[in-house]
Design a protein around this motif. Structure first.
Motif, PDB file in Angstrom:
ATOM      1  N   CYS A   1       7.634  40.629  48.846  1.00  0.00           N
ATOM      2  CA  CYS A   1       7.465  39.181  48.721  1.00  0.00           C
ATOM      3  C   CYS A   1       5.978  38.880  48.591  1.00  0.00           C
ATOM      4  CB  CYS A   1       8.042  38.466  49.929  1.00  0.00           C
ATOM      5  SG  CYS A   1       7.756  36.682  49.945  1.00  0.00           S
ATOM      6  N   ALA A   2       5.632  38.177  47.528  1.00  0.00           N
ATOM      7  CA  ALA A   2       4.240  37.801  47.301  1.00  0.00           C
ATOM      8  C   ALA A   2       4.093  36.300  47.458  1.00  0.00           C
ATOM      9  CB  ALA A   2       3.803  38.238  45.905  1.00  0.00           C
ATOM     10  N   ALA A   3       3.093  35.901  48.231  1.00  0.00           N
ATOM     11  CA  ALA A   3       2.815  34.486  48.453  1.00  0.00           C
ATOM     12  C   ALA A   3       1.661  34.040  47.575  1.00  0.00           C
ATOM     13  CB  ALA A   3       2.478  34.232  49.916  1.00  0.00           C
ATOM     14  N   SER A   4       1.793  32.856  47.020  1.00  0.00           N
ATOM     15  CA  SER A   4       0.718  32.273  46.229  1.00  0.00           C
ATOM     16  C   SER A   4       0.602  30.786  46.567  1.00  0.00           C
ATOM     17  CB  SER A   4       0.972  32.470  44.739  1.00  0.00           C
ATOM     18  OG  SER A   4       2.165  31.816  44.343  1.00  0.00           O
ATOM     19  N   GLY A   5      -0.419  30.155  46.019  1.00  0.00           N
ATOM     20  CA  GLY A   5      -0.643  28.763  46.337  1.00  0.00           C
ATOM     21  C   GLY A   5      -1.561  28.656  47.539  1.00  0.00           C
ATOM     22  N   SER A   6      -1.388  27.612  48.321  1.00  0.00           N
ATOM     23  CA  SER A   6      -2.233  27.399  49.494  1.00  0.00           C
ATOM     24  C   SER A   6      -1.781  28.318  50.617  1.00  0.00           C
ATOM     25  CB  SER A   6      -2.142  25.949  49.964  1.00  0.00           C
ATOM     26  OG  SER A   6      -2.900  25.761  51.140  1.00  0.00           O
ATOM     27  N   ARG A   7      -2.601  29.298  50.955  1.00  0.00           N
ATOM     28  CA  ARG A   7      -2.224  30.282  51.964  1.00  0.00           C
ATOM     29  C   ARG A   7      -2.941  30.036  53.290  1.00  0.00           C
ATOM     30  NH1 ARG A   7      -3.384  35.103  47.859  1.00  0.00           N
ATOM     31  NH2 ARG A   7      -4.851  33.529  47.161  1.00  0.00           N
ATOM     32  N   PHE A   8      -3.515  28.852  53.412  1.00  0.00           N
ATOM     33  CA  PHE A   8      -4.237  28.494  54.617  1.00  0.00           C
ATOM     34  C   PHE A   8      -3.274  28.355  55.791  1.00  0.00           C
ATOM     35  CE2 PHE A   8      -7.575  26.882  57.098  1.00  0.00           C
ATOM     36  CZ  PHE A   8      -7.159  25.731  57.746  1.00  0.00           C
ATOM     37  N   SER A   9      -3.637  28.933  56.943  1.00  0.00           N
ATOM     38  CA  SER A   9      -2.871  28.787  58.194  1.00  0.00           C
ATOM     39  C   SER A   9      -1.459  29.359  58.128  1.00  0.00           C
ATOM     40  CB  SER A   9      -2.811  27.309  58.619  1.00  0.00           C
ATOM     41  OG  SER A   9      -4.072  26.835  58.973  1.00  0.00           O
TER      42      SER A   9
END
Length: 119
Positions: free
Chosen positions: A22-30
């Motif tokens: 699973c890859a996360a993208s976009g705003s990864r803040f917090s």
């Protein structure tokens, strides 16, 4: 917003292995934690495994000793290695990311990937 893209599901025989990514993208803040949930037909969605940003892990009792979750914080990727698969592991697996901001929890979900364990 956080976007999650999953890959790696499929059909496997009992006793076999699969690897979900699973890859996360976009705003990864917090992003406090990432993990995997699953939902079998007629059942509620349940936690399979999760890993916090600090590296702590949590597993469902049914998968302990068979599944391993790992996280690459630099790449914002979470991997679920599934070994010794059983027919009861058949479900749609969903990637999850938890954001904690000023005490408020927000959950983000992937689109789901089918895992079928059958001979």
């Amino acid at each position: 917003q956080v976007q999650l893209v999953e890959s790696g599901g499929g059909l496997v025989q009992p006793g076999g292995s699969l690897r979900l990514s699973c890859a996360a993208s976009g705003s990864r803040f917090s992003i406090a934690a990432m993990g995997w949930y699953r939902q079998a037909p007629g059942k509620q969605r349940e936690l399979v495994a999760e890993v916090t940003s600090g590296g702590s892990t949590n597993y469902a009792d049914s998968v302990k000793g068979r599944f391993t979750i790992s996280r690459d914080n630099a790449k914002n990727t979470v991997i679920l290695q599934m070994n010794s698969l059983k027919p009861e592991d058949t479900a749609i697996y969903y990637c999850n990311a938890v954001r904690m901001l000023i005490g408020v929890r927000t959950d983000y979900w992937g689109q789901g990937t089918q895992v079928t364990v059958s001979s």
